[in-house]
Design an enzyme around this catalytic site. Sequence first.
Site, PDB file in Angstrom:
ATOM      1  N   HIS A 253       0.821  -1.084   0.004  1.00  0.00           N
ATOM      2  CA  HIS A 253      -0.082  -0.010  -0.082  1.00  0.00           C
ATOM      3  C   HIS A 253       0.734   1.107   0.055  1.00  0.00           C
ATOM      4  CE1 HIS A 253      -3.008   3.228   1.343  1.00  0.00           C
ATOM      5  NE2 HIS A 253      -3.821   2.308   0.954  1.00  0.00           N
ATOM      6  N   GLU A 308      -7.734  -4.467  -0.712  1.00  0.00           N
ATOM      7  CA  GLU A 308      -8.057  -4.932  -1.816  1.00  0.00           C
ATOM      8  C   GLU A 308      -8.330  -6.731  -2.071  1.00  0.00           C
ATOM      9  OE1 GLU A 308      -9.337  -2.868  -3.678  1.00  0.00           O
ATOM     10  OE2 GLU A 308      -8.035  -1.057  -3.604  1.00  0.00           O
TER      11      GLU A 308
END
Length: 367
Positions: A253, A308
Amino acid sequence: MNIHLTKSQIGLDGVPAAETVLSHVDGERGELIIAGEHVSTLVRQSSFEGVTARLWNGASQSTLSEANIRASLGAARERAFARLAELLPATQGMGIVDGFRAAVAGLRAEHGLEHEATIVGAFPVIAGALVRRAKGLDPIAPDPSVSHAADTLRMLHGRAPAAREITALDAYLVTVCDHGMNASTFTTRVVASTQADLFAAVTAGYCALTGPLHGGAPEPVLEMLDAIGSRERIQPWVDAALARGERMMGFGHRVYRVRDPRADVLKTAIEALASNGADLPFAGEVEAYIRAALRKKNPDRPLETNVEFFTAILLDALAIPRQAFTPIFAVARAAGWTAHAREQQRTGRLIRPSSSYVGAMPKPFVA
């Protein structure tokens, strides 16, 4: 004089662009706070309507309640359904992601009504209509008496959802409703800072969301799981992909240096959906092996699981088509976008960053 910037400076990493009471992301500690509360607590104790009330109250200094939001969103979904005949023609020939953008761009102010509710209420109506049209089916009229999560599933599938399905989608909507100054929220605030209306700001936010480095990431997670296929293929498939330098979808991330706090929240929600066909043990084995492989490859900064990965599994278990993942993300994030736009208009100023020119300079003038 040309000044060359570092990679983080070019990406504005760590550069505050606004003061906000809406959400806070601490990448070092793996912490997400939305309107004064940890995201894991909000999922346990609130609903999407409740969190939306917190966001809108913070942005506009209002005193809306969860019941107020539930009623206003229910009425807004009905109004949006009545306008589908106006909104859908612009989407002809488009896929779900692009069609959603075109329909959202067609939203407009309704006299005497709050623009925030008009926008957030319309999003699941548009998404449901586009999903059903792709299947050759007519759109389903909303039910204003049920929750936003329940009605979203109704309009997608044409049936009353099970309680565990509603709980799972509501957990998702709460978890991703806001997330600091991400790309789509920043885009929304930039447009709002010009004093453009909420509809223009949110349309711009959705356009930013469609990029594969933002809201377009969950679908490739499922493609990766499909490619791996079985437990015995996890190790050879992952090892070969890493040897080729491929990115592991659902890991790493831009902000978090540790595990994304939203990942475990959604993993818990998926566990309640195991009977819906979500193969959590297989996904868990894939996640565990990839995390170990990434730690081995980059021991100084291993890539951890992000939101995700489990978003893909949860939405797939809810039988939401992969092509609709980005619009469903927008159904949740619209609460944050509208709040940030209002906050920017109320407390901010025109966002106008500078750039460092590195091009050619004109030759000195000679008289």
